[in-house]
Write an enzyme that holds these catalytic residues in place. Structure first.
Site, PDB file in Angstrom:
ATOM      1  N   GLU A 135      26.788 -45.633  47.760  1.00 50.60           N
ATOM      2  CA  GLU A 135      26.369 -46.867  47.080  1.00 50.60           C
ATOM      3  C   GLU A 135      27.224 -47.031  45.827  1.00 50.60           C
ATOM      4  O   GLU A 135      27.880 -46.080  45.399  1.00 50.60           O
ATOM      5  CB  GLU A 135      24.877 -46.782  46.714  1.00 50.60           C
ATOM      6  CG  GLU A 135      24.012 -46.652  47.961  1.00 50.60           C
ATOM      7  CD  GLU A 135      22.513 -46.674  47.667  1.00 50.60           C
ATOM      8  OE1 GLU A 135      22.131 -46.777  46.475  1.00 50.60           O
ATOM      9  OE2 GLU A 135      21.749 -46.590  48.636  1.00 50.60           O
ATOM     10  N   TRP A 164      31.640 -48.950  50.131  1.00 46.08           N
ATOM     11  CA  TRP A 164      32.746 -48.201  50.762  1.00 46.08           C
ATOM     12  C   TRP A 164      32.549 -47.979  52.251  1.00 46.08           C
ATOM     13  O   TRP A 164      32.961 -46.961  52.777  1.00 46.08           O
ATOM     14  CB  TRP A 164      32.911 -46.829  50.099  1.00 46.08           C
ATOM     15  CG  TRP A 164      33.130 -46.845  48.643  1.00 46.08           C
ATOM     16  CD1 TRP A 164      32.270 -46.418  47.689  1.00 46.08           C
ATOM     17  CD2 TRP A 164      34.293 -47.310  47.957  1.00 46.08           C
ATOM     18  NE1 TRP A 164      32.812 -46.587  46.444  1.00 46.08           N
ATOM     19  CE2 TRP A 164      34.071 -47.129  46.585  1.00 46.08           C
ATOM     20  CE3 TRP A 164      35.512 -47.864  48.376  1.00 46.08           C
ATOM     21  CZ2 TRP A 164      34.996 -47.489  45.619  1.00 46.08           C
ATOM     22  CZ3 TRP A 164      36.446 -48.217  47.416  1.00 46.08           C
ATOM     23  CH2 TRP A 164      36.173 -48.016  46.060  1.00 46.08           C
ATOM     24  N   ARG A 275      70.788 -37.478  58.722  1.00 44.68           N
ATOM     25  CA  ARG A 275      71.393 -37.875  57.442  1.00 44.68           C
ATOM     26  C   ARG A 275      72.444 -36.854  57.005  1.00 44.68           C
ATOM     27  O   ARG A 275      72.163 -35.654  56.978  1.00 44.68           O
ATOM     28  CB  ARG A 275      70.294 -37.976  56.382  1.00 44.68           C
ATOM     29  CG  ARG A 275      70.778 -38.187  54.973  1.00 44.68           C
ATOM     30  CD  ARG A 275      71.248 -39.603  54.765  1.00 44.68           C
ATOM     31  NE  ARG A 275      71.534 -39.861  53.358  1.00 44.68           N
ATOM     32  CZ  ARG A 275      72.110 -40.983  52.929  1.00 44.68           C
ATOM     33  NH1 ARG A 275      72.444 -41.937  53.807  1.00 44.68           N
ATOM     34  NH2 ARG A 275      72.327 -41.162  51.656  1.00 44.68           N
ATOM     35  N   GLU A 370      34.152 -38.546  52.609  1.00 48.47           N
ATOM     36  CA  GLU A 370      33.194 -37.555  53.144  1.00 48.47           C
ATOM     37  C   GLU A 370      33.057 -36.343  52.228  1.00 48.47           C
ATOM     38  O   GLU A 370      33.011 -35.200  52.674  1.00 48.47           O
ATOM     39  CB  GLU A 370      33.552 -37.181  54.590  1.00 48.47           C
ATOM     40  CG  GLU A 370      33.473 -38.421  55.474  1.00 48.47           C
ATOM     41  CD  GLU A 370      33.417 -38.166  56.962  1.00 48.47           C
ATOM     42  OE1 GLU A 370      33.043 -37.050  57.366  1.00 48.47           O
ATOM     43  OE2 GLU A 370      33.720 -39.107  57.702  1.00 48.47           O
ATOM     44  N   THR A 372      34.475 -35.590  48.079  1.00 53.72           N
ATOM     45  CA  THR A 372      35.800 -35.343  47.494  1.00 53.72           C
ATOM     46  C   THR A 372      36.103 -33.844  47.596  1.00 53.72           C
ATOM     47  O   THR A 372      35.203 -33.024  47.847  1.00 53.72           O
ATOM     48  CB  THR A 372      35.818 -35.744  46.003  1.00 53.72           C
ATOM     49  OG1 THR A 372      34.922 -34.872  45.296  1.00 53.72           O
ATOM     50  CG2 THR A 372      35.399 -37.196  45.802  1.00 53.72           C
TER      51      THR A 372
HETATM   52  C1  LIG Z   1      38.572 -45.773  52.193  1.00 55.57           C
HETATM   53  C2  LIG Z   1      37.191 -45.210  51.980  1.00 55.57           C
HETATM   54  C3  LIG Z   1      36.294 -45.184  53.055  1.00 55.57           C
HETATM   55  C4  LIG Z   1      34.992 -44.714  52.871  1.00 55.57           C
HETATM   56  N1  LIG Z   1      34.112 -44.760  53.928  1.00 55.57           N
HETATM   57  C5  LIG Z   1      32.811 -44.449  53.694  1.00 55.57           C
HETATM   58  C6  LIG Z   1      31.831 -44.650  54.739  1.00 55.57           C
HETATM   59  O1  LIG Z   1      32.157 -45.065  55.872  1.00 55.57           O
HETATM   60  N2  LIG Z   1      30.528 -44.389  54.452  1.00 55.57           N
HETATM   61  C7  LIG Z   1      30.115 -43.934  53.235  1.00 55.57           C
HETATM   62  O2  LIG Z   1      28.923 -43.699  53.065  1.00 55.57           O
HETATM   63  N3  LIG Z   1      31.030 -43.722  52.220  1.00 55.57           N
HETATM   64  C8  LIG Z   1      32.352 -43.968  52.435  1.00 55.57           C
HETATM   65  N4  LIG Z   1      33.275 -43.784  51.419  1.00 55.57           N
HETATM   66  C9  LIG Z   1      32.808 -43.340  50.104  1.00 55.57           C
HETATM   67  C10 LIG Z   1      33.259 -41.911  49.751  1.00 55.57           C
HETATM   68  O3  LIG Z   1      32.519 -40.990  50.497  1.00 55.57           O
HETATM   69  C11 LIG Z   1      33.087 -41.769  48.238  1.00 55.57           C
HETATM   70  O4  LIG Z   1      34.116 -42.544  47.642  1.00 55.57           O
HETATM   71  C12 LIG Z   1      33.160 -40.329  47.792  1.00 55.57           C
HETATM   72  O5  LIG Z   1      32.041 -39.608  48.240  1.00 55.57           O
HETATM   73  C13 LIG Z   1      33.246 -40.225  46.260  1.00 55.57           C
HETATM   74  O6  LIG Z   1      32.286 -41.000  45.632  1.00 55.57           O
HETATM   75  P1  LIG Z   1      32.734 -41.999  44.438  1.00 55.57           P
HETATM   76  O7  LIG Z   1      33.890 -42.777  44.929  1.00 55.57           O
HETATM   77  O8  LIG Z   1      31.534 -42.721  43.989  1.00 55.57           O
HETATM   78  O9  LIG Z   1      33.278 -41.045  43.306  1.00 55.57           O
HETATM   79  P2  LIG Z   1      32.405 -40.276  42.187  1.00 55.57           P
HETATM   80  O10 LIG Z   1      31.297 -39.524  42.835  1.00 55.57           O
HETATM   81  O11 LIG Z   1      32.070 -41.209  41.082  1.00 55.57           O
HETATM   82  O12 LIG Z   1      33.492 -39.213  41.678  1.00 55.57           O
HETATM   83  C14 LIG Z   1      34.521 -39.538  40.755  1.00 55.57           C
HETATM   84  C15 LIG Z   1      35.292 -38.248  40.458  1.00 55.57           C
HETATM   85  O13 LIG Z   1      34.403 -37.276  39.883  1.00 55.57           O
HETATM   86  C16 LIG Z   1      34.444 -36.079  40.624  1.00 55.57           C
HETATM   87  N5  LIG Z   1      33.108 -35.449  40.601  1.00 55.57           N
HETATM   88  C17 LIG Z   1      31.901 -36.042  40.813  1.00 55.57           C
HETATM   89  N6  LIG Z   1      30.918 -35.144  40.705  1.00 55.57           N
HETATM   90  C18 LIG Z   1      31.507 -33.937  40.433  1.00 55.57           C
HETATM   91  C19 LIG Z   1      31.026 -32.609  40.209  1.00 55.57           C
HETATM   92  N7  LIG Z   1      29.714 -32.332  40.261  1.00 55.57           N
HETATM   93  N8  LIG Z   1      31.930 -31.652  39.957  1.00 55.57           N
HETATM   94  C20 LIG Z   1      33.269 -31.921  39.904  1.00 55.57           C
HETATM   95  N9  LIG Z   1      33.778 -33.159  40.110  1.00 55.57           N
HETATM   96  C21 LIG Z   1      32.913 -34.150  40.367  1.00 55.57           C
HETATM   97  C22 LIG Z   1      34.836 -36.500  42.029  1.00 55.57           C
HETATM   98  O14 LIG Z   1      35.387 -35.414  42.773  1.00 55.57           O
HETATM   99  C23 LIG Z   1      35.851 -37.584  41.733  1.00 55.57           C
HETATM  100  O15 LIG Z   1      37.088 -36.993  41.455  1.00 55.57           O
HETATM  101  C24 LIG Z   1      34.596 -44.219  51.599  1.00 55.57           C
HETATM  102  C25 LIG Z   1      35.513 -44.216  50.535  1.00 55.57           C
HETATM  103  C26 LIG Z   1      36.795 -44.716  50.716  1.00 55.57           C
HETATM  104  C27 LIG Z   1      37.737 -44.722  49.546  1.00 55.57           C
END
Ligand SMILES: Cc1cc2nc3c(=O)[nH]c(=O)nc-3n(C[C@H](O)[C@H](O)[C@H](O)COP(=O)(O)OP(=O)(O)OC[C@H]3O[C@@H](n4cnc5c(N)ncnc54)[C@H](O)[C@@H]3O)c2cc1C
Length: 390
Positions: A135, A164, A275, A370, A372
């Site tokens: 979300e 996402w 190349r 799935e 990070t």
């Molecule tokens: C192209 C794409 C397709 C996707 N498809 C899906 C989908 O089909 N279904 C779905 O449900 N989601 C999907 N996602 C979402 C994806 O799973 C999330 O983007 C991911 O889980 C990270 O969440 P966030 O982007 O909110 O980052 P955040 O959780 O806000 O994280 C930001 C940064 O903080 C770091 N961080 C956060 N918490 C911690 C911690 N406790 N310790 C250390 N570091 C931390 C993270 O590693 C990251 O570097 C998709 C994302 C993309 C980009």
């Protein structure tokens, strides 16, 4: 311009049936996927008709039970198919993996009636699935999700926003995690929501760095009514279902990552032998030979790790830690190998005339989706050292 996926990887497949399957997959890739990959990615075109063909060819339900239209293949085989699809085009490999993720809940936790009613269409009837956990304000901290499902007689009313979502707006069904109880993981329940449900609307797709052919969109649930017969598992079991799906899904991401890395290596090798600089092919220079050797070694190590985790899963043994390790290592490998492939091609590698810049942009997303790679390390550490004591 050429596509680097052409070089076949020698595979040790467990059965004659799996060898036949690979012949089919490779033929399909050469005919239907590789020739269009670069142009369709550039144009941001999602090949929906290809997914119907994949479904009808049995490739969208490979690892599921044949009783419900699946292919009965072990994960060891399914993941190698994903690897080859992703080498040809990540939008396709990752799309198959996400579809499989969306089927996981119903196949593993649904009732016999639900499985009989829905699974054959999901696994081989042409439908495309999506998985809705993230979300806008809950990504890594997925258990804090806020989308609500409120009971109304025999129905549930779902309200909230998912972010996402791969295949968001074009999927035929969504596996949706929503809050039915109190805060935290125990208040979450899973639902199977039809793509054409009233009150369900998708925002415009995100403008992404790569994988532009794969639509990723927010989904708005504005009082979407879903019968209780579409609840997957028990009330409050949804988060456990979501995590179980992600254990398997992470193996899919690992396999896709190795596919992208393999395609980049193939292109780097092809280029380095053609190349010439200083009167010789650049592949003669030790500086590049060692780089190519490292790329190939990292790919083999990643493949071996995801296959080891897949074999644990196939044997019915726990594999969460190993899936997180495979996702971490394979996606970091894809980032490193694709970056090095751009380096091997020099200035040409930085242009869209060659596929390696696309591979590099695609690899990046695999370190994020799935869970990070920071979250994968947390999962691995929890298995090693127990929950953190804060
Ligand atoms: C192209 C794409 C397709 C996707 N498809 C899906 C989908 O089909 N279904 C779905 O449900 N989601 C999907 N996602 C979402 C994806 O799973 C999330 O983007 C991911 O889980 C990270 O969440 P966030 O982007 O909110 O980052 P955040 O959780 O806000 O994280 C930001 C940064 O903080 C770091 N961080 C956060 N918490 C911690 C911690 N406790 N310790 C250390 N570091 C931390 C993270 O590693 C990251 O570097 C998709 C994302 C993309 C980009």
């Amino acid at each position: 311009m050429s596509e680097g996926a052409a070089q076949p990887v020698e595979r040790h497949l467990p059965t004659e049936e799996a060898r036949d399957l690979f012949a089919l997959v490779r033929e399909l890739i050469q005919r239907e996927i590789a020739p269009h990959a670069a142009a369709e990615e550039e144009a941001g075109h999602f090949p929906r008709e290809l997914f119907t063909l994949l479904s009808e060819s049995g490739l969208l339900g490979l690892a599921y039970d044949s009783e419900f239209g699946g292919g009965d293949q072990p994960y060891e085989v399914y993941l190698q198919v994903l690897e080859e699809l992703a080498a040809a085009r990540l939008t396709v490999g990752l799309g198959v993996s996400v579809h499989s993720l969306a089927c996981h809940g119903l196949a593993g936790y649904g009732t016999k009636e639900q499985q009989t009613e829905h699974l054959p269409d999901m696994l081989g009837g042409g439908l495309l699935g999506a998985y809705c956990l993230s979300e806008p304000s809950s990504g890594s901290d997925a258990a804090s999700l806020r989308t609500k499902a409120v009971r109304d007689g025999d129905d549930w009313i779902i309200t909230g926003t998912k972010a996402w979502i791969t295949h968001g707006g074009i999927a035929d069904f969504y596996t949706v995690l929503a809050r039915t109880g109190g805060e935290g993981a125990r208040g979450v329940t899973a639902f199977l929501v039809p793509g054409d449900a009233e009150g369900l609307a998708a925002a415009a797709p995100e403008k992404k760095m790569g994988m532009k052919g794969s639509p990723t969109a927010q989904l708005h649930f504005d009082g979407v009514r879903v019968p209780d017969a579409r609840r997957i598992g028990d009330e409050g079991q949804g988060f456990a279902i979501a995590l179980s799906a992600l254990d398997s899904g992470r193996l899919g991401i690992a396999a896709c990552a190795i596919g992208v890395a393999q395609a980049a290596l193939a292109e780097a090798l092809r280029y380095a032998t053609e190349r010439r600089q200083f009167g010789r092919p650049i592949a003669d220079f030790q500086g590049l030979r060692f780089m190519l050797a490292d790329m190939a070694t990292q790919i083999e190590a990643g493949r071996a790790l995801y296959l080891a985790a897949a074999r644990l899963r196939d044997a019915g043994r726990p594999f969460s830690k190993e899936a997180a390790m495979a996702k971490l290592l394979c996606t970091d490998t894809a980032m490193k190998v694709t970056t090095d492939a751009v380096q091997v091609l020099g200035g040409y590698g930085y242009t869209a005339d060659f596929p390696v810049e696309r591979y590099m942009r695609e690899a990046k997303v695999l370190q994020i989706v799935e869970g990070t790679n920071q979250i994968q390390r947390m999962v691995i550490a929890r298995h090693l050292a127990g929950p953190d004591s804060r």
